[in-house]
Design a protein around this motif. Structure first.
Motif, PDB file in Angstrom:
ATOM      1  N   THR A  62      -8.994 -26.036  -6.714  1.00 49.27           N
ATOM      2  CA  THR A  62      -9.620 -27.346  -7.328  1.00 49.27           C
ATOM      3  C   THR A  62     -10.183 -28.168  -6.209  1.00 49.27           C
ATOM      4  O   THR A  62     -10.332 -28.088  -4.830  1.00 49.27           O
ATOM      5  N   ALA A  63     -11.221 -29.231  -6.478  1.00 48.13           N
ATOM      6  CA  ALA A  63     -11.666 -29.879  -5.595  1.00 48.13           C
ATOM      7  C   ALA A  63     -10.810 -30.631  -4.602  1.00 48.13           C
ATOM      8  O   ALA A  63     -11.074 -30.929  -3.714  1.00 48.13           O
ATOM      9  N   ARG A  64      -9.625 -31.116  -5.333  1.00 45.52           N
ATOM     10  CA  ARG A  64      -8.654 -31.925  -4.523  1.00 45.52           C
ATOM     11  C   ARG A  64      -8.017 -30.789  -3.315  1.00 45.52           C
ATOM     12  O   ARG A  64      -7.753 -31.371  -2.416  1.00 45.52           O
ATOM     13  N   ALA A  65      -7.829 -29.787  -3.880  1.00 43.70           N
ATOM     14  CA  ALA A  65      -7.032 -28.825  -3.026  1.00 43.70           C
ATOM     15  C   ALA A  65      -8.191 -28.434  -1.924  1.00 43.70           C
ATOM     16  O   ALA A  65      -7.534 -28.274  -0.717  1.00 43.70           O
ATOM     17  N   VAL A  66      -9.342 -28.328  -1.999  1.00 45.40           N
ATOM     18  CA  VAL A  66     -10.387 -28.323  -0.800  1.00 45.40           C
ATOM     19  C   VAL A  66     -10.316 -29.576  -0.191  1.00 45.40           C
ATOM     20  O   VAL A  66     -10.415 -29.306   1.157  1.00 45.40           O
TER      21      VAL A  66
END
Length: 223
Positions: A62-66
């Protein structure tokens, strides 16, 4: 062709048998998907880590994980990224599900202190790389087609050599508890979307508490 035995709980085995599902084909596709994810992680671990590469290679993240991985890289200051940096990046990002899960377990993320892993030359430390692979495995086991911060949090807790895992387990965030909390949060999200219970006062409270998670999952679904 090599044969791999798959053992299922009795109830699941009966359900699969009754449904007439093609177990071999389903398992093969699932394993292919998991292998591709793990291979991507290993390739990223062995390569230079920049914003463009993280965004293009880790497509299931996900964008937050990246964003957490980028913050972890920044926290490492150009050195090797360890599990402590991954945990720090997660806490610094602040708005991800992993942080919410820790708070729901009455663990203050800002008070988690993690000793650094053994350092090396660039990239991810061995424990950090293992935690990333475990995050992919956790997402696959939960049947999720994305890897989020909640999966990374479980991966850090499962990993046994890094400092972050020790800090989480000492705080009470072991893998079993985290899996249960993630499943409960997602179950609450599913219930909150049930239109049959729209007038329930309890549901309204659940919806209010889960609003950030609902927004996040809906964004994932719209990709």
């Amino acid at each position: 062709m090599p044969k791999i035995n798959v053992y299922l709980p009795d109830e699941l085995a009966d359900a699969v048998r009754d449904a007439g599902l093609p177990v071999s084909a389903i398992c093969q596709r699932a394993l292919e998907f998991a292998v591709r994810r793990i291979t991507t992680i290993r390739q990223t671990v062995l390569s230079a880590i920049d914003d463009e590469e993280l965004g293009t290679q880790l497509t299931s993240f996900t964008a937050r994980a990246v964003a957490v991985l980028k913050l972890a890289r920044d926290a490492a200051g150009g050195g090797q990224i360890g599990t402590s940096h991954l945990l720090q990046g997660m806490i610094t990002e602040g708005s991800n599900m992993a942080v919410a899960i820790l708070r729901s377990m009455e663990i203050n993320p800002s008070r988690l202190t993690s000793p650094a892993d053994e350092t090396g030359d660039g990239g991810f430390s061995r424990p950090a790389a293992t935690a990333l692979e475990l995050a992919v495995a956790e997402a696959t086991a939960l049947g999720h087609n994305y890897v989020g911060c909640e999966h990374l949090l479980i991966g850090l807790a499962v990993e046994t050599e890094g400092g972050a895992g020790r800090a989480l387990r000492e705080a009470g965030a072991d893998a079993k508890s985290l899996r249960r909390s993630v499943s409960a949060a997602l179950a609450g999200y599913t219930q909150a979307k049930n239109p049959a219970a729209q007038n329930s006062a309890l549901l309204m409270l659940v919806r209010r508490e889960l609003a950030p998670l609902i927004k996040r999952v809906e964004a994932l679904e719209s990709r």
